[in-house]
Scaffold this motif. Structure first.
Motif, short mmCIF file in Angstrom:
data_model
loop_
_atom_site.label_atom_id
_atom_site.label_comp_id
_atom_site.label_asym_id
_atom_site.label_seq_id
_atom_site.Cartn_x
_atom_site.Cartn_y
_atom_site.Cartn_z
N UNK A 245 -30.37 27.80 9.80
CA UNK A 245 -30.96 29.04 9.27
C UNK A 245 -31.67 28.81 7.94
N UNK A 246 -31.02 28.02 7.10
CA UNK A 246 -31.59 27.70 5.80
C UNK A 246 -32.91 26.93 5.94
N UNK A 247 -32.90 25.99 6.86
CA UNK A 247 -34.09 25.17 7.13
C UNK A 247 -35.24 26.06 7.63
N UNK A 248 -34.92 26.92 8.62
CA UNK A 248 -35.96 27.77 9.22
C UNK A 248 -36.52 28.76 8.21
N UNK A 249 -35.66 29.28 7.34
CA UNK A 249 -36.12 30.23 6.33
C UNK A 249 -37.16 29.59 5.42
N UNK A 250 -36.90 28.36 5.00
CA UNK A 250 -37.86 27.66 4.15
C UNK A 250 -39.21 27.48 4.84
N UNK A 251 -39.14 27.12 6.12
CA UNK A 251 -40.38 26.88 6.88
C UNK A 251 -41.17 28.18 7.04
#
Ligand SMILES: *Cc1c(COP(=O)(O)O)cnc(C)c1O
Length: 358
Positions: A245-251
């Motif tokens: 989730x953290x990764x996708x939010x940044x993207x």
């Protein structure tokens, strides 16, 4: 047939999510240690992108939690010894108040009927107030409070901490963080991501308060502001977090940045106008929020007359459009439509023409 979700959260995923998810799977994002350099890099990239997108200054820390209800609980635990004041105009603002009650505080509420806003000019806060809680966009009723009104109240009470729920208005709403101590949102609404991640933005004053409180009261354990801050400073979280989730939010933040926040805001207003004018023209629908200055741009709520809500929702379903029911007791009498960045003008226009045909 492709289905488009106009539900107010979870909602339609941002169009680039699928690509980023595939990339994440191919690069073992689900397997990396949350104590690794790779994770720290993801944490840093996501917070940097969030700062850039939402204009969050370095005076504020960014924490990752499991949801916005969790954010509400942590805010009360860390910033309130006894007295919070809650502006209540629907289910989510009421929930914030109830959480304070359940944590044995003595919250007070300033309440108006569902569908209304507040006239902050005439508000006097009790002198013992430690924290003011405001739901900037009440998703259950479709009321959006103008930021200028909120700043006005903060200016009158500069020493009281202000917590702002922007769960269903971020990233559309512009917040001047020099005036707001605490704000929070979840990613399954305006950011168009799968649920399971809450973002909490707090300034130094709020963290100082939690330090002070911790001497006499419980401020919680692994998710106290003190623990969260200690770990965020080294780009980590106390627990094993929702790394994907953290990764996708940044993207997704980066993707929105590429288009520009200003253009997103203009686009959102345009789509909202189209939705409200469709509702105004309909024989069966009427905006729930009468006062135009309080009508939400991101979560639109309409009353239904002379027709069953089941019929409207069912007819749209057959065309591949999923809209929201009314919230709670309004289940059968209202519909709710999300207008988030993942919803293109073309999608909203198609939905509106289907609504016109009913
Ligand atoms: C959805 C919502 C919440 C709760 O978010 P969770 O992620 O389910 O905890 C809180 N406030 C508002 C205004 C919301 O729309």
């Amino acid at each position: 047939m492709k289905t488009i979700y106009f539900t107010p959260g979870p909602s339609q995923l941002y169009p680039t999510v699928k690509r980023h998810m595939i990339h994440a799977l191919n690069h073992n994002i689900g397997s990396i240690s949350h104590r690794s350099n790779l994770f720290q890099k993801i944490f840093q990239e996501t917070t940097d992108s969030l700062r850039q997108l939402l204009q969050i200054p370095q005076t504020h820390s960014i924490f990752f939690l499991s949801s916005s209800l969790e954010s509400m609980e942590r805010i009360i635990q860390n910033c309130v010894k006894t007295n919070s004041v809650h502006f209540v105009n629907g289910a989510f603002s009421r929930k914030f108040y109830e959480i304070a009650l359940q944590l044995d505080k003595k919250p007070q509420k300033i309440e108006v009927a569902d569908g209304n806003g507040f006239s902050f000019q005439s508000i006097t806060l009790p002198s013992e107030t430690e924290l003011v809680c405001i739901t900037q966009n009440e998703t259950s009723t479709g009321v959006q409070l103008p930021m200028e009104d909120i700043y006005y109240l903060k200016k009158k009470y500069p020493n009281v901490l202000f917590a702002l729920d922007i769960v269903s208005s971020a990233p559309y709403v512009s917040v001047d963080y020099s005036k707001i101590d605490i704000s929070f949102f979840s990613v399954q609404k305006g950011f168009g991501l799968p649920s399971g991640l809450g973002v909490l933005i707090v300034n130094e004053k709020a963290i100082q308060k939690s330090h002070m409180l911790s001497k006499t009261d419980s401020i919680g354990s692994y998710h106290s502001f003190i623990e969260l801050k200690k770990m965020a400073d080294i780009y980590q979280t106390p627990e094993t977090p929702n790394v994907l989730g953290l990764y996708l939010l940044g993207k997704v933040c980066k993707d929105i940045l590429k288009k520009g926040l200003k253009s997103l805001q203009i686009q959102t207003d345009k789509k909202a106008q189209l939705l409200y004018s469709t509702i105004d023209k309909s024989r069966y629908l009427k905006p729930f929020v009468q006062n135009k200055s309080f009508q939400s741009a991101t979560t639109i709520v309409a009353n239904i007359t002379n027709i069953q809500s089941k019929y409207i929702i069912g007819t749209l379903n057959k065309k591949g459009f999923v809209i929201g029911k009314g919230y709670g007791k309004y289940k059968n009498h209202q519909i709710r439509i999300a207008n988030f960045p993942a919803h293109s003008l073309k999608m909203i226009a198609k939905l509106c023409s289907s609504l016109n045909e009913i």
